[in-house]
Design a protein around this motif. Structure first.
Motif, PDB file in Angstrom:
ATOM      1  N   VAL A  54      38.748  35.277  41.109  1.00 52.20           N
ATOM      2  CA  VAL A  54      39.907  34.632  40.482  1.00 52.20           C
ATOM      3  C   VAL A  54      40.364  33.421  41.298  1.00 52.20           C
ATOM      4  N   GLU A  55      40.446  33.567  42.625  1.00 53.24           N
ATOM      5  CA  GLU A  55      40.861  32.451  43.473  1.00 53.24           C
ATOM      6  C   GLU A  55      39.850  31.306  43.405  1.00 53.24           C
ATOM      7  N   SER A  56      38.582  31.644  43.268  1.00 51.46           N
ATOM      8  CA  SER A  56      37.543  30.617  43.162  1.00 51.46           C
ATOM      9  C   SER A  56      37.679  29.843  41.855  1.00 51.46           C
ATOM     10  N   ALA A  57      38.096  30.522  40.789  1.00 51.64           N
ATOM     11  CA  ALA A  57      38.346  29.834  39.523  1.00 51.64           C
ATOM     12  C   ALA A  57      39.486  28.828  39.684  1.00 51.64           C
TER      13      ALA A  57
ATOM     14  N   PRO B  53      36.392  26.285  34.989  1.00 50.94           N
ATOM     15  CA  PRO B  53      35.855  27.492  35.622  1.00 50.94           C
ATOM     16  C   PRO B  53      35.172  28.440  34.626  1.00 50.94           C
ATOM     17  N   ARG B  54      33.890  28.654  34.865  1.00 48.55           N
ATOM     18  CA  ARG B  54      33.127  29.689  34.179  1.00 48.55           C
ATOM     19  C   ARG B  54      32.478  30.508  35.288  1.00 48.55           C
ATOM     20  N   VAL B  55      32.984  31.708  35.492  1.00 53.31           N
ATOM     21  CA  VAL B  55      32.746  32.450  36.720  1.00 53.31           C
ATOM     22  C   VAL B  55      31.638  33.489  36.548  1.00 53.31           C
ATOM     23  N   ALA B  56      30.628  33.401  37.407  1.00 54.53           N
ATOM     24  CA  ALA B  56      29.533  34.369  37.425  1.00 54.53           C
ATOM     25  C   ALA B  56      29.592  35.171  38.724  1.00 54.53           C
ATOM     26  N   LEU B  57      29.698  36.489  38.617  1.00 53.29           N
ATOM     27  CA  LEU B  57      29.600  37.355  39.785  1.00 53.29           C
ATOM     28  C   LEU B  57      28.140  37.733  39.944  1.00 53.29           C
ATOM     29  N   LEU B  58      27.553  37.342  41.053  1.00 52.52           N
ATOM     30  CA  LEU B  58      26.105  37.386  41.230  1.00 52.52           C
ATOM     31  C   LEU B  58      25.607  38.717  41.783  1.00 52.52           C
ATOM     32  N   SER B  59      24.353  39.008  41.443  1.00 52.19           N
ATOM     33  CA  SER B  59      23.679  40.214  41.916  1.00 52.19           C
ATOM     34  C   SER B  59      22.178  39.986  41.784  1.00 52.19           C
TER      35      SER B  59
ATOM     36  N   ARG C  19      34.882  43.791  36.094  1.00 52.98           N
ATOM     37  CA  ARG C  19      35.890  44.434  35.241  1.00 52.98           C
ATOM     38  C   ARG C  19      37.301  44.135  35.747  1.00 52.98           C
ATOM     39  N   ILE C  20      37.501  44.262  37.055  1.00 55.66           N
ATOM     40  CA  ILE C  20      38.816  44.021  37.648  1.00 55.66           C
ATOM     41  C   ILE C  20      39.216  42.553  37.495  1.00 55.66           C
ATOM     42  N   ALA C  21      38.268  41.650  37.749  1.00 53.18           N
ATOM     43  CA  ALA C  21      38.555  40.215  37.657  1.00 53.18           C
ATOM     44  C   ALA C  21      38.996  39.830  36.247  1.00 53.18           C
ATOM     45  N   LYS C  22      38.360  40.397  35.241  1.00 51.61           N
ATOM     46  CA  LYS C  22      38.742  40.105  33.852  1.00 51.61           C
ATOM     47  C   LYS C  22      40.158  40.587  33.558  1.00 51.61           C
ATOM     48  N   GLU C  23      40.536  41.715  34.153  1.00 48.75           N
ATOM     49  CA  GLU C  23      41.893  42.226  33.970  1.00 48.75           C
ATOM     50  C   GLU C  23      42.913  41.350  34.702  1.00 48.75           C
ATOM     51  N   LEU C  24      42.542  40.893  35.907  1.00 49.95           N
ATOM     52  CA  LEU C  24      43.450  40.067  36.703  1.00 49.95           C
ATOM     53  C   LEU C  24      43.673  38.698  36.083  1.00 49.95           C
ATOM     54  N   ALA C  25      42.645  38.149  35.467  1.00 52.13           N
ATOM     55  CA  ALA C  25      42.736  36.770  34.958  1.00 52.13           C
ATOM     56  C   ALA C  25      42.019  36.639  33.620  1.00 52.13           C
ATOM     57  N   PRO C  26      42.598  37.198  32.576  1.00 53.64           N
ATOM     58  CA  PRO C  26      41.937  37.133  31.259  1.00 53.64           C
ATOM     59  C   PRO C  26      41.819  35.718  30.706  1.00 53.64           C
ATOM     60  N   GLN C  27      42.529  34.765  31.313  1.00 49.54           N
ATOM     61  CA  GLN C  27      42.473  33.377  30.838  1.00 49.54           C
ATOM     62  C   GLN C  27      41.166  32.682  31.202  1.00 49.54           C
ATOM     63  N   TYR C  28      40.403  33.273  32.123  1.00 50.70           N
ATOM     64  CA  TYR C  28      39.154  32.654  32.565  1.00 50.70           C
ATOM     65  C   TYR C  28      37.945  33.335  31.930  1.00 50.70           C
ATOM     66  N   GLU C  29      36.887  32.556  31.753  1.00 51.94           N
ATOM     67  CA  GLU C  29      35.596  33.124  31.348  1.00 51.94           C
ATOM     68  C   GLU C  29      34.921  33.693  32.596  1.00 51.94           C
ATOM     69  N   ILE C  30      34.704  35.001  32.610  1.00 47.34           N
ATOM     70  CA  ILE C  30      34.145  35.695  33.770  1.00 47.34           C
ATOM     71  C   ILE C  30      33.076  36.661  33.289  1.00 47.34           C
ATOM     72  N   ASP C  31      31.945  36.681  33.976  1.00 46.47           N
ATOM     73  CA  ASP C  31      30.899  37.639  33.606  1.00 46.47           C
ATOM     74  C   ASP C  31      30.119  38.073  34.841  1.00 46.47           C
TER      75      ASP C  31
END
Length: 327
Positions: free
Chosen positions: A185-188, A198-204, A224-236
């Motif tokens: 979220v802070e990176s967004a 910001p289109r945020v990818a959590l890498l693995s 899952r947590i990031a989407k709840e914290l910041a639903p305004q951002y595209e996160i996957d």
């Protein structure tokens, strides 16, 4: 428009005050003089005035109009000590506070806490730990953020291409799911500061279940947590780097993702991969790595590399001032 030209225009003439605990270093003082001349910030030089003036004279620089604060002779020192003791809430005696605040990094950080300065730039001489420690003790992290993190803005060699955010590449060894989500979220927010959508990818090493391990589960939970914290951002997540970056690969691996193939913010699962990732892009891809930019603090504190040059100090200060402007 060049990134730093755009950032400079946002702060020009705003009178933002940035503290420099290493003002007796030629790189830092040179950058501070340029920043004031360009009307971008109002530098606060910290150190022995005679030593700083001697350095200026040796380089034919005029600093008569500069603010200089000496930790050993500061008229508000008693007030600063009292504020520090209160801020540390029983973790520092008055005697210990007086000792610590003679240190220029601690002193400068307290100037930020007391709203005498809007931000601080340090690290040309100080090690990262000695810059970050006062910030964590005094400035502290924002509400809802458990720790600070370090992001890099990756500027492509053609300069007019897509800028990217890589995080965390500097601070957290192996963040848990909650911390990883906060970093995302802070990176967004950091991306927005640089006019990056910001289109945020959590890498693995896995994309949407293609692999399995506790490390994959941690990234899935963080997403899952990031989407709840910041639903305004595209996160996957979880996403492999190629799936996050390449539209062709994304169509094959994760066709239903709104982030894959077009990610602009890349959140690495731990510092080892983050550090390697930004350096590979820097050395093999000829990307310029701007940072680390400290995220998650209540007020902006920036850490320089001890190998920095004057231009690095100048640019990092511009970033810090923009963070202060953003609030």
């Amino acid at each position: 428009m060049d990134m730093f030209t755009s950032l400079s225009q946002k702060i020009e003439g705003k009178g933002l005050k940035i503290a420099f605990p290493e003002a007796n270093d030629r790189r830092v003082l040179g950058a501070a003089i340029r920043l004031k001349t360009d009307n971008l910030v109002e530098p606060i030089l910290i150190g022995d005035p005679a030593e700083i003036k001697e350095l200026a004279e040796a380089n034919n620089w005029v600093i008569d109009q500069f603010i200089i604060y000496d930790p050993n002779n500061y008229e508000l020192f008693d007030e600063m000590v009292a504020s520090f003791v209160e801020r540390r809430k029983g973790k520092a005696t008055e005697e210990k506070a007086r000792e610590l605040l003679r240190d220029k990094a601690y002193f400068g950080t307290m100037l930020v806490h007391m709203d005498i300065a809007d931000g601080l730039v340090c690290g040309a001489v100080y090690a990262t730990g000695d810059t970050v420690r006062p910030a964590l003790q005094i400035i502290k992290t924002k509400p809802g953020v458990s720790r600070t993190s370090g992001a890099f803005i990756m500027v492509p060699p053609q300069r007019d291409g897509q800028k990217l955010v890589f995080s965390d590449c500097a601070i957290n060894i192996k963040p848990d799911a909650q911390a990883l989500a906060e970093i995302a979220v802070e990176s967004a927010k950091t991306a927005e500061l640089f006019d990056i959508e910001p289109r945020v990818a959590l890498l693995s090493f896995s994309s949407h279940g293609s692999g399995s391990s506790e490390d994959v589960d941690r990234v899935v939970e963080a997403t899952r947590i990031a989407k709840e914290l910041a639903p305004q951002y595209e996160i996957d997540g979880e996403l492999q780097f190629d799936a996050a970056y390449s539209e062709v690969v994304a169509k094959q691996k994760v066709p239903n993702s709104t982030v894959a193939g077009r990610a602009t913010v890349y959140v690495f699962p731990e510092i080892q991969s983050g550090n390697l990732g930004y350096k590979i892009a820097q050395r093999l891809g000829n990307y310029q790595a701007v940072g680390p930019i400290l995220q998650g603090l209540n007020k902006p504190v920036s850490d320089l590399s001890r190998g920095c040059v004057e231009e690095d100090v100048y640019n990092v200060t511009i970033i810090t001032a923009n963070q202060a402007l953003q609030g």
